[in-house]
Every structure is written in structure tokens, then in C-alpha cells.
Design a protein around this motif. Structure first.
Motif, mmCIF file in Angstrom:
data_model
loop_
_atom_site.group_PDB
_atom_site.id
_atom_site.type_symbol
_atom_site.label_atom_id
_atom_site.label_comp_id
_atom_site.label_asym_id
_atom_site.label_seq_id
_atom_site.Cartn_x
_atom_site.Cartn_y
_atom_site.Cartn_z
ATOM 1 N N GLY A 159 0.810 -1.215 0.000
ATOM 2 C CA GLY A 159 0.000 0.000 0.000
ATOM 3 C C GLY A 159 0.843 1.265 0.000
ATOM 4 N N LEU A 160 1.894 1.292 0.799
ATOM 5 C CA LEU A 160 2.746 2.483 0.844
ATOM 6 C C LEU A 160 3.509 2.634 -0.470
ATOM 7 C CD1 LEU A 160 3.740 4.989 2.200
ATOM 8 C CD2 LEU A 160 5.344 3.601 3.528
ATOM 9 N N ALA A 161 3.982 1.548 -1.039
ATOM 10 C CA ALA A 161 4.648 1.618 -2.347
ATOM 11 C C ALA A 161 3.679 2.188 -3.392
ATOM 12 C CB ALA A 161 5.156 0.246 -2.761
ATOM 13 N N PHE A 213 4.815 -6.250 -11.575
ATOM 14 C CA PHE A 213 4.828 -7.715 -11.486
ATOM 15 C C PHE A 213 5.285 -8.180 -10.112
ATOM 16 C CE2 PHE A 213 5.185 -7.389 -16.210
ATOM 17 C CZ PHE A 213 3.961 -7.980 -16.497
ATOM 18 N N LYS A 214 6.270 -7.484 -9.583
ATOM 19 C CA LYS A 214 6.758 -7.825 -8.244
ATOM 20 C C LYS A 214 5.674 -7.559 -7.204
ATOM 21 C CE LYS A 214 11.126 -7.852 -6.797
ATOM 22 N NZ LYS A 214 12.478 -7.413 -6.521
ATOM 23 N N ALA A 215 4.987 -6.428 -7.312
ATOM 24 C CA ALA A 215 3.918 -6.086 -6.369
ATOM 25 C C ALA A 215 2.779 -7.101 -6.452
ATOM 26 C CB ALA A 215 3.399 -4.684 -6.641
ATOM 27 N N PHE A 216 2.394 -7.473 -7.673
ATOM 28 C CA PHE A 216 1.340 -8.477 -7.825
ATOM 29 C C PHE A 216 1.783 -9.812 -7.248
ATOM 30 C CE2 PHE A 216 -0.332 -5.884 -11.554
ATOM 31 C CZ PHE A 216 -1.367 -5.348 -10.809
ATOM 32 N N GLY A 217 3.058 -10.130 -7.402
ATOM 33 C CA GLY A 217 3.588 -11.364 -6.812
ATOM 34 C C GLY A 217 3.496 -11.356 -5.296
ATOM 35 N N VAL A 218 3.810 -10.209 -4.701
ATOM 36 C CA VAL A 218 3.707 -10.082 -3.238
ATOM 37 C C VAL A 218 2.254 -10.253 -2.813
ATOM 38 C CG1 VAL A 218 3.931 -8.483 -1.289
ATOM 39 C CG2 VAL A 218 5.779 -8.676 -2.969
ATOM 40 N N LYS A 268 -8.271 2.954 5.548
ATOM 41 C CA LYS A 268 -8.047 4.166 6.341
ATOM 42 C C LYS A 268 -6.986 3.906 7.414
ATOM 43 C CE LYS A 268 -10.537 7.584 9.079
ATOM 44 N NZ LYS A 268 -11.836 8.013 9.592
ATOM 45 N N ARG A 269 -7.077 2.762 8.077
ATOM 46 C CA ARG A 269 -6.113 2.411 9.122
ATOM 47 C C ARG A 269 -4.701 2.296 8.542
ATOM 48 N NH1 ARG A 269 -3.615 -1.997 10.932
ATOM 49 N NH2 ARG A 269 -4.644 -3.334 9.424
ATOM 50 N N LEU A 270 -4.569 1.646 7.372
ATOM 51 C CA LEU A 270 -3.251 1.498 6.762
ATOM 52 C C LEU A 270 -2.709 2.838 6.267
ATOM 53 C CD1 LEU A 270 -3.588 -1.919 4.905
ATOM 54 C CD2 LEU A 270 -2.181 -1.403 6.914
ATOM 55 N N ARG A 271 -3.587 3.728 5.788
ATOM 56 C CA ARG A 271 -3.133 5.060 5.376
ATOM 57 C C ARG A 271 -2.620 5.854 6.584
ATOM 58 N NH1 ARG A 271 -7.770 5.036 1.695
ATOM 59 N NH2 ARG A 271 -6.922 4.668 -0.381
#
Length: 133
Positions: A38-40, A55-60, A89-92
Motif C-alpha cells: 500500500g505504501l509503495a 509484477f513484483k507487487a502483484f507477486g507479493v 483508512k487504518r493502513l493510510r
């Protein structure tokens, strides 16, 4: 007979304890993984000189989904968690706190500086980003 009843009672109680799962937000590997992705994403979205390694993000994300399924969460439970406005909201808020702790504001310059710093450190966040200059 008493031993049989006690054995059955213990088995039923143990099965109940196994069936109870914590909320996905309370599973550290899942929550931290979603925070990183999310932060990325927020950095990529708010800084024009940084792109995502999609692709890396989708893999994660696929790995997190697989981990959640392996822990016994259903597709509906996972989907509901991912779409939850309160969880987003919590993660933001967690991301804002992290940015502040690193000395960056939540503006274009702050996102770019944080992104560059994460890329330079080759952190989990930085591994999902690349400069587009």
C-alpha cells in the motif's frame, strides 16, 4: 466412561479453538505485507519520478493471498478485508505515521524523497519501486 466424556470434551474444545481465526489485520505477516504494498502504491501514485514494479507487487499480493488461504481464510474473507474502507483508512494512517517518523511530509516532495530513500535502502517498499527518470 468418564475418561471418554472428558476426551470428547477436550477434542470439541480444541476444535473450537482451532476454528477461531484472528482478523486478518491481526496476522502480522499479512498486515505488514499489505502495508508495504500500500505504501509503495501511494509513493508511486504521488511521485511522478517513481514507478511501480508491478509484477513484483502483484507477486507479493498473490503470496499474501496464498498465505491467508493457507491459514484458513476464505476468498470472501480475504476480499472483504481488502475492500474494507476502515482497513484502508487504518493502513493510510499507519503510512502517514511511518512517513512522519522518517522525517517526510505527505506531499509530492515527501513521497518522492521517501521513495528514493526506500529504493536506496532496497527495503521491502523500495523493492517494489523504481525511478522513472
Amino acid at each position: 466412561m468418564r475418561k471418554v466424556i472428558v476426551g470428547i470434551l477436550v477434542a470439541v474444545l480444541a476444535a473450537g479453538a482451532v476454528a477461531a481465526k484472528p482478523a486478518l489485520r491481526d496476522v502480522p505477516d499479512i498486515d505488514n505485507g499489505l502495508f508495504v504494498v500500500g505504501l509503495a502504491h501511494e509513493i508511486r501514485k504521488n511521485c511522478p519520478s517513481i514507478d511501480a514494479r508491478l509484477f513484483k507487487a502483484f507477486g507479493v499480493l498473490r503470496g499474501l493471498e496464498r498465505e491467508a488461504r493457507d491459514l484458513g481464510y476464505t476468498e470472501d474473507e480475504i476480499r472483504t478485508h481488502l475492500k474494507s474502507k476502515s482497513e484502508k483508512k487504518r493502513l493510510r494512517a499507519r503510512a502517514a505515521k511511518y512517513m512522519e517518523s522518517q522525517g517526510f511530509g505527505q506531499d509530492k516532495a515527501g513521497y518522492c524523497a521517501l521513495g528514493e530513500a526506500e529504493i536506496a535502502r532496497n527495503s521491502e517498499i523500495g523493492a517494489l519501486l523504481r525511478t522513472s527518470k
